[in-house]
Write a protein that holds these residues in place. Structure first.
Motif, PDB file in Angstrom:
ATOM      1  N   CYS A 120       0.838  -1.198   0.000  1.00 31.43           N
ATOM      2  CA  CYS A 120       0.000   0.000   0.000  1.00 31.43           C
ATOM      3  C   CYS A 120       0.876   1.252   0.000  1.00 31.43           C
ATOM      4  CB  CYS A 120      -0.928   0.008   1.216  1.00 31.43           C
ATOM      5  SG  CYS A 120      -2.123  -1.351   1.235  1.00 31.43           S
ATOM      6  N   ILE A 121       0.408   2.274  -0.705  1.00 31.07           N
ATOM      7  CA  ILE A 121       1.184   3.509  -0.853  1.00 31.07           C
ATOM      8  C   ILE A 121       0.407   4.672  -0.239  1.00 31.07           C
ATOM      9  CG2 ILE A 121       2.247   5.107  -2.489  1.00 31.07           C
ATOM     10  CD1 ILE A 121       2.381   2.765  -4.478  1.00 31.07           C
ATOM     11  N   THR A 122       1.043   5.399   0.663  1.00 25.80           N
ATOM     12  CA  THR A 122       0.416   6.563   1.293  1.00 25.80           C
ATOM     13  C   THR A 122       1.135   7.835   0.863  1.00 25.80           C
ATOM     14  OG1 THR A 122      -0.270   5.282   3.233  1.00 25.80           O
ATOM     15  CG2 THR A 122      -0.198   7.672   3.469  1.00 25.80           C
ATOM     16  N   ARG A 123       0.351   8.761   0.323  1.00 26.97           N
ATOM     17  CA  ARG A 123       0.878  10.072  -0.054  1.00 26.97           C
ATOM     18  C   ARG A 123       0.194  11.129   0.810  1.00 26.97           C
ATOM     19  NH1 ARG A 123      -0.166   7.246  -4.787  1.00 26.97           N
ATOM     20  NH2 ARG A 123       1.658   6.780  -6.089  1.00 26.97           N
ATOM     21  N   HIS A 124       0.760  12.322   0.825  1.00 30.33           N
ATOM     22  CA  HIS A 124       0.190  13.394   1.636  1.00 30.33           C
ATOM     23  C   HIS A 124      -0.084  14.626   0.776  1.00 30.33           C
ATOM     24  CE1 HIS A 124       2.019  10.841   4.742  1.00 30.33           C
ATOM     25  NE2 HIS A 124       1.139  11.381   5.577  1.00 30.33           N
ATOM     26  N   TYR A 125      -1.247  15.218   1.006  1.00 28.87           N
ATOM     27  CA  TYR A 125      -1.573  16.477   0.346  1.00 28.87           C
ATOM     28  C   TYR A 125      -0.748  17.604   0.976  1.00 28.87           C
ATOM     29  CZ  TYR A 125      -5.634  14.050  -1.628  1.00 28.87           C
ATOM     30  OH  TYR A 125      -6.450  13.176  -2.300  1.00 28.87           O
ATOM     31  N   ASP A 126      -0.847  18.771   0.367  1.00 34.31           N
ATOM     32  CA  ASP A 126      -0.095  19.924   0.882  1.00 34.31           C
ATOM     33  C   ASP A 126      -0.469  20.257   2.320  1.00 34.31           C
ATOM     34  OD1 ASP A 126       1.173  20.120  -1.533  1.00 34.31           O
ATOM     35  OD2 ASP A 126      -0.167  21.682  -2.329  1.00 34.31           O
ATOM     36  N   GLU A 133      -3.316   4.490  -1.275  1.00 37.75           N
ATOM     37  CA  GLU A 133      -3.745   3.545  -2.304  1.00 37.75           C
ATOM     38  C   GLU A 133      -3.595   2.150  -1.709  1.00 37.75           C
ATOM     39  OE1 GLU A 133      -2.655   1.917  -6.794  1.00 37.75           O
ATOM     40  OE2 GLU A 133      -1.567   3.634  -5.943  1.00 37.75           O
ATOM     41  N   HIS A 134      -4.726   1.512  -1.436  1.00 33.28           N
ATOM     42  CA  HIS A 134      -4.717   0.191  -0.811  1.00 33.28           C
ATOM     43  C   HIS A 134      -4.580  -0.885  -1.888  1.00 33.28           C
ATOM     44  CE1 HIS A 134      -5.909   1.862   3.083  1.00 33.28           C
ATOM     45  NE2 HIS A 134      -6.732   2.650   2.395  1.00 33.28           N
ATOM     46  N   VAL A 135      -3.651  -1.787  -1.683  1.00 28.20           N
ATOM     47  CA  VAL A 135      -3.367  -2.839  -2.656  1.00 28.20           C
ATOM     48  C   VAL A 135      -3.726  -4.190  -2.048  1.00 28.20           C
ATOM     49  CG1 VAL A 135      -1.596  -3.943  -4.070  1.00 28.20           C
ATOM     50  CG2 VAL A 135      -1.506  -1.464  -3.647  1.00 28.20           C
ATOM     51  N   GLY A 136      -4.545  -4.955  -2.791  1.00 32.43           N
ATOM     52  CA  GLY A 136      -4.987  -6.252  -2.298  1.00 32.43           C
ATOM     53  C   GLY A 136      -4.545  -7.401  -3.181  1.00 32.43           C
ATOM     54  N   PRO A 137      -5.248  -8.527  -3.089  1.00 28.38           N
ATOM     55  CA  PRO A 137      -4.855  -9.719  -3.848  1.00 28.38           C
ATOM     56  C   PRO A 137      -4.987  -9.524  -5.355  1.00 28.38           C
ATOM     57  CG  PRO A 137      -6.426 -10.255  -2.106  1.00 28.38           C
ATOM     58  CD  PRO A 137      -6.405  -8.771  -2.228  1.00 28.38           C
ATOM     59  N   LEU A 159      -7.598  -6.372  -6.661  1.00 34.13           N
ATOM     60  CA  LEU A 159      -8.470  -5.668  -5.720  1.00 34.13           C
ATOM     61  C   LEU A 159      -7.688  -4.507  -5.118  1.00 34.13           C
ATOM     62  CD1 LEU A 159     -11.126  -5.479  -4.109  1.00 34.13           C
ATOM     63  CD2 LEU A 159     -10.124  -7.072  -2.455  1.00 34.13           C
ATOM     64  N   HIS A 160      -8.276  -3.311  -5.167  1.00 37.47           N
ATOM     65  CA  HIS A 160      -7.594  -2.147  -4.613  1.00 37.47           C
ATOM     66  C   HIS A 160      -8.621  -1.100  -4.200  1.00 37.47           C
ATOM     67  CE1 HIS A 160      -8.296   0.445  -8.168  1.00 37.47           C
ATOM     68  NE2 HIS A 160      -8.237  -0.697  -8.828  1.00 37.47           N
TER      69      HIS A 160
END
Length: 214
Positions: A120-126, A133-137, A159-160
């Motif tokens: 899973c990838i976590t980004r931050h707004y300003d 972004e949740h990543v599944g099977p 699945l995401h």
């Protein structure tokens, strides 16, 4: 009058042509009695038919009420009943459930139970607000022998969930390939692979109903 006493009577409705469950059940019982079935067989048949009628009423109520707690149960039972009715094996379904149960673990805060949290990838707004972004099977269908496919892919599904947009779980369905002629044994293998793939899609759909951990 017992059902056996009616053996001389022909069913008023041809078997399979009644839309009412009770009438259909009576037709089945009359047909069995006319064929010489004994009371034990008829009693067992009554129980089976009654069970089906009760389940049908239950499943209809669950769908009518859109009961999210029970819908996955009904979906699973429908799949099992369909497999039994079509004489398809239950083992692929059972094996998939066992694999998922073996891998099942407590969801990390902010993630879905199906998340591969390391992917899973976590980004931050300003303003510092996180967006994950949740990543599944992922499931893939093997490519049949002697068939070439774009990106070496025939069928796959992921699945995401992307919080930046809807935030809800979605399945990315992907396909690419050309045609190939298959003999009997090769076609049987493709049929088996497709059956497993569809089981995977149904499983991903069930996962989509799971709530994100708080």
């Amino acid at each position: 009058m017992s059902i056996l006493a009616q053996t001389a009577m022909a069913p008023s409705t041809p078997v399979g042509q009644s839309g009412e469950p009770a009438a259909l059940a009576e037709t089945v019982l009359l047909a069995l009695a006319a064929a010489g079935a004994d009371e034990t067989t008829l009693d067992t048949t009554r129980e089976i038919l009654a069970t089906g009628q009760v389940y049908r009423t239950f499943a209809t109520a669950v769908h009518d009420q859109n009961n999210r707690d029970l819908l996955p149960v009904v979906d699973m039972l429908d799949e099992i009943i369909g497999r039994v009715a079509d004489q398809r094996p239950l083992k692929p379904l059972v094996d998939m459930i066992k694999r998922e149960q073996a891998k099942e673990q407590q969801a990390e805060p902010g993630h879905h139970p199906w998340c591969k949290t390391g992917a899973c990838i976590t980004r931050h707004y300003d303003d510092g607000q996180p967006c994950t972004e949740h990543v599944g099977p992922r499931i893939d269908m093997p490519i049949p022998k002697d068939m070439g496919c774009a990106s070496n892919q025939l069928l796959s599904a992921d699945l995401h969930a992307l919080e930046e947009f809807s935030g809800g779980p979605q399945v990315s369905f992907n396909s690419g390939g050309n045609g190939v002629l298959l003999g009997g044994p090769e076609l049987d293998e493709v049929i088996d692979d497709l059956d497993t793939f569809v089981d995977g899609l149904r499983h991903l759909r069930r996962l989509m109903g799971q709530e994100k951990a708080q």
